[in-house]
Design an enzyme around this catalytic site. Structure first.
Site, PDB file in Angstrom:
ATOM      1  N   CYS A  91      27.793  39.796  23.930  1.00 41.61           N
ATOM      2  CA  CYS A  91      27.048  38.895  23.043  1.00 41.61           C
ATOM      3  C   CYS A  91      25.937  38.252  23.858  1.00 41.61           C
ATOM      4  CB  CYS A  91      28.000  37.824  22.505  1.00 41.61           C
ATOM      5  SG  CYS A  91      27.170  36.550  21.523  1.00 41.61           S
ATOM      6  N   CYS A 206      20.498  41.474  20.449  1.00 42.27           N
ATOM      7  CA  CYS A 206      21.734  40.969  19.846  1.00 42.27           C
ATOM      8  C   CYS A 206      22.591  42.201  19.621  1.00 42.27           C
ATOM      9  CB  CYS A 206      21.437  40.270  18.522  1.00 42.27           C
ATOM     10  SG  CYS A 206      22.909  39.942  17.512  1.00 42.27           S
TER      11      CYS A 206
HETATM   12  N1  DGL Z   1      26.270  39.511  18.661  1.00 39.52           N
HETATM   13  C1  DGL Z   1      25.703  38.273  19.104  1.00 39.52           C
HETATM   14  C2  DGL Z   1      24.604  38.514  20.134  1.00 39.52           C
HETATM   15  O1  DGL Z   1      24.576  39.526  20.807  1.00 39.52           O
HETATM   16  C3  DGL Z   1      25.182  37.256  18.131  1.00 39.52           C
HETATM   17  C4  DGL Z   1      25.641  37.098  16.741  1.00 39.52           C
HETATM   18  C5  DGL Z   1      25.813  35.638  16.330  1.00 39.52           C
HETATM   19  O2  DGL Z   1      24.839  34.942  16.013  1.00 39.52           O
HETATM   20  O3  DGL Z   1      26.972  35.231  16.365  1.00 39.52           O
HETATM   21  O4  DGL Z   1      23.741  37.701  20.322  1.00 39.52           O
END
Ligand code: DGL
EC number: 5.1.1.3
Length: 289
Positions: A91, A206
């Site tokens: 993330c 993301c």
């Molecule tokens: N998957 C997360 C990232 O790589 C973000 C998603 C969220 O906003 O929770 O930033």
């Protein structure tokens, strides 16, 4: 798996990594699956725990203090519960802020983070116009701006913070895809034309976004290279713990999923998880109080 060896009666405990490690892959939701798919390719023998803090989703909407304390608290419980040998924070929104805190709290555990792949994107661009598509939180992080200052001199980097795209990816995997126009509305600001040049590289900053890659390509105003950090993360993991040992190749089916909301998963999501290398899912609710 972590084992403690007692070399002799008076000898101190020594921790070693066994050939079949437990890898904890962590995200706010299903986005980390884009990283997990690469990890399972390079370590099909490993035991994987995929943990989604879906009770805290979207991380992109959390204030920095709230995000730090939430991720540290969730991680504390996950580590106690799963005893990983290595944690992949799949993330960007969490990694660009929380990694130093995690490393301080858990000094004996290796953490591999996920951050916007600005350096390889700049190297790949011929027009000099690169866009970073991420959550609104990632695009304002000091970490992201430092990456741009360090690696993007001579390039014009457009930061696009999408409020909706991670949720759109969640919906897509749950079997409720949104119309093209809504995907395009989030993506369009990445496509810049200036002085006869146009954006030729878009960083998927993301982990949810690579899950939508086919849809992003379909609605994009013109073709671009999309940079997904997952292969580099997998390479880093192999650097740290090695590849599968001969005779321990495994079949990639030792995986457990933990969803902190405990809300369960829809049949469509279960199918999507199966298609992405999580065929056997043990739902292990861990609601946060
Ligand atoms: N998957 C997360 C990232 O790589 C973000 C998603 C969220 O906003 O929770 O930033």
């Amino acid at each position: 798996m972590r084992v403690d060896l007692l070399a002799g009666a008076a000898a101190p405990l020594r921790t070693v990594i066994t050939p079949v490690p437990t890898i904890l892959v962590f995200d706010s939701g299903v986005g980390g699956l884009s990283v997990f798919a690469e990890l399972i390719r390079v370590r099909p023998d490993a035991r994987f725990v995929y943990a989604a803090d879906d009770a805290g989703f979207p991380y992109g909407a959390l204030a920095e203090d709230a995000l730090v304390s939430r991720v540290v608290a969730v991680m504390e419980r996950l580590i106690r519960r799963t005893a990983p040998d290595l944690v992949v924070v799949a993330c960007n929104t969490a990694s660009t802020l929380v990694l130093p805190h995690l490393r301080r709290h858990f000094p004996d555990l290796p953490f591999v983070g996920t951050v916007p792949a600005i350096k390889p994107a700049v190297a790949q661009s011929t027009s000099g116009l690169v866009s970073v598509l991420a959550t609104p939180a990632t695009v304002v992080r000091d970490y992201t701006h430092d990456l741009i200052r360090t690696y993007a001199s001579g390039c014009r980097v457009t930061l696009v913070g999408s409020r909706r795209l991670a949720g759109i990816a969640e919906a897509e995997l749950c079997g409720a895809p949104v119309p093209d126009a809504e995907v395009l509305a989030e993506l369009a600001p990445c496509f810049v034309e200036a002085d006869g040049a146009r954006t030729d590289v878009v960083v998927l900053g993301c982990t949810h976004f690579p899950l939508l890659k086919a849809r992003l390509e379909a609605v994009a105003p013109w073709p671009v290279a999309w940079v997904d950090p997952a292969p580099a993360i997998a390479r880093r993991v192999v650097q740290l713990i090695g590849g599968p040992l001969a005779g321990h190749e495994g079949d990639g089916d030792d995986a457990t999923a933990i969803f902190t909301s405990g809300a369960g998963i829809t049949p469509a999501l279960r199918r999507a998880l199966g298609e992405r290398g999580l065929p056997a899912i043990e739902l292990d609710a861990m609601p946060m109080g």
